[in-house]
Design a protein around this motif. Sequence first.
Motif, PDB file in Angstrom:
ATOM      1  N   UNK A 113       0.829  -1.206   0.000  1.00  0.00           N
ATOM      2  CA  UNK A 113       0.000   0.000   0.000  1.00  0.00           C
ATOM      3  C   UNK A 113       0.869   1.263   0.000  1.00  0.00           C
ATOM      4  N   UNK A 114       2.008   1.216   0.677  1.00  0.00           N
ATOM      5  CA  UNK A 114       2.880   2.384   0.787  1.00  0.00           C
ATOM      6  C   UNK A 114       3.881   2.495  -0.360  1.00  0.00           C
ATOM      7  N   UNK A 115       4.097   1.417  -1.124  1.00  0.00           N
ATOM      8  CA  UNK A 115       5.118   1.385  -2.180  1.00  0.00           C
ATOM      9  C   UNK A 115       4.555   0.823  -3.481  1.00  0.00           C
ATOM     10  N   UNK A 116       3.699   1.581  -4.165  1.00  0.00           N
ATOM     11  CA  UNK A 116       3.070   1.055  -5.383  1.00  0.00           C
ATOM     12  C   UNK A 116       4.051   0.777  -6.515  1.00  0.00           C
ATOM     13  N   UNK A 117       5.269   1.325  -6.457  1.00  0.00           N
ATOM     14  CA  UNK A 117       6.261   1.064  -7.502  1.00  0.00           C
ATOM     15  C   UNK A 117       7.072  -0.199  -7.221  1.00  0.00           C
ATOM     16  N   UNK A 118       6.919  -0.784  -6.032  1.00  0.00           N
ATOM     17  CA  UNK A 118       7.645  -2.005  -5.650  1.00  0.00           C
ATOM     18  C   UNK A 118       6.687  -2.975  -4.968  1.00  0.00           C
ATOM     19  N   UNK A 119       5.643  -3.361  -5.663  1.00  0.00           N
ATOM     20  CA  UNK A 119       4.628  -4.244  -5.089  1.00  0.00           C
ATOM     21  C   UNK A 119       5.122  -5.688  -5.103  1.00  0.00           C
ATOM     22  N   UNK A 120       4.952  -6.357  -3.975  1.00  0.00           N
ATOM     23  CA  UNK A 120       5.242  -7.785  -3.853  1.00  0.00           C
ATOM     24  C   UNK A 120       3.970  -8.527  -4.237  1.00  0.00           C
ATOM     25  N   UNK A 121       4.110  -9.539  -5.109  1.00  0.00           N
ATOM     26  CA  UNK A 121       2.910 -10.238  -5.584  1.00  0.00           C
ATOM     27  C   UNK A 121       3.131 -11.751  -5.633  1.00  0.00           C
ATOM     28  N   UNK A 122       2.048 -12.458  -5.846  1.00  0.00           N
ATOM     29  CA  UNK A 122       2.091 -13.919  -5.973  1.00  0.00           C
ATOM     30  C   UNK A 122       3.012 -14.288  -7.121  1.00  0.00           C
ATOM     31  N   UNK A 123       3.795 -15.342  -6.940  1.00  0.00           N
ATOM     32  CA  UNK A 123       4.781 -15.884  -7.883  1.00  0.00           C
ATOM     33  C   UNK A 123       6.125 -15.153  -7.843  1.00  0.00           C
ATOM     34  N   UNK A 124       6.233 -14.034  -7.097  1.00  0.00           N
ATOM     35  CA  UNK A 124       7.536 -13.404  -6.904  1.00  0.00           C
ATOM     36  C   UNK A 124       8.412 -14.341  -6.080  1.00  0.00           C
ATOM     37  N   UNK A 125       9.719 -14.130  -6.170  1.00  0.00           N
ATOM     38  CA  UNK A 125      10.677 -14.927  -5.401  1.00  0.00           C
ATOM     39  C   UNK A 125      11.364 -14.057  -4.371  1.00  0.00           C
ATOM     40  N   UNK A 126      11.514 -14.585  -3.161  1.00  0.00           N
ATOM     41  CA  UNK A 126      12.364 -13.966  -2.150  1.00  0.00           C
ATOM     42  C   UNK A 126      13.720 -14.642  -2.297  1.00  0.00           C
ATOM     43  N   UNK A 127      14.707 -13.881  -2.769  1.00  0.00           N
ATOM     44  CA  UNK A 127      16.029 -14.434  -3.045  1.00  0.00           C
ATOM     45  C   UNK A 127      16.959 -14.339  -1.847  1.00  0.00           C
TER      46      UNK A 127
END
Length: 156
Positions: A113-127
């Motif tokens: 909500x606070x960072x619309x340019x860096x949204x975390x979403x389903x299927x993203x990877x935490x590296x």
Amino acid sequence: MLCCCSTNDQAEVVEVDRVVKQVPGLATGTFPDGSSPQGGQLPQLKERPPPLDTSVPAPPREQGIVDGGRQFYVKLEKTPDNLRIGLDTVARRQPPALKIKRLKDGLVSSWNAANPDKIVKIEDLILEVNGECSDVEKMYDAIAKNSTLDLLIRSS
């Protein structure tokens, strides 16, 4: 007879039923009975392209883009009122990463909500979690034991 490449002890044997005659600059062939394939000419081989010049550096890639996905850091702070990061993940062993399968209420939804340019979403990877990227169990431990989390995310 002709013996072709084989990776095991038993080679496959193939009998050749035609003879190909080489003519400089032109590939032709005849069969044992004297007949010629399609007008007596075999297709010309194309010349090989020149080798790549490796002395010229490749153009720089856009910063933050790796293997088809953008990478960015997410900083989360656990508080007594909000201890849950709000993700369901599955472990990927090689290379180590946590794949996001579900978003729930928690720190990540507040981040989004606070960072619309860096949204975390389903299927993203935490590296990476707080610099840990060598083992998924250590990544899960870092999430459980630390109140500040620095996550490296690769966008899907």
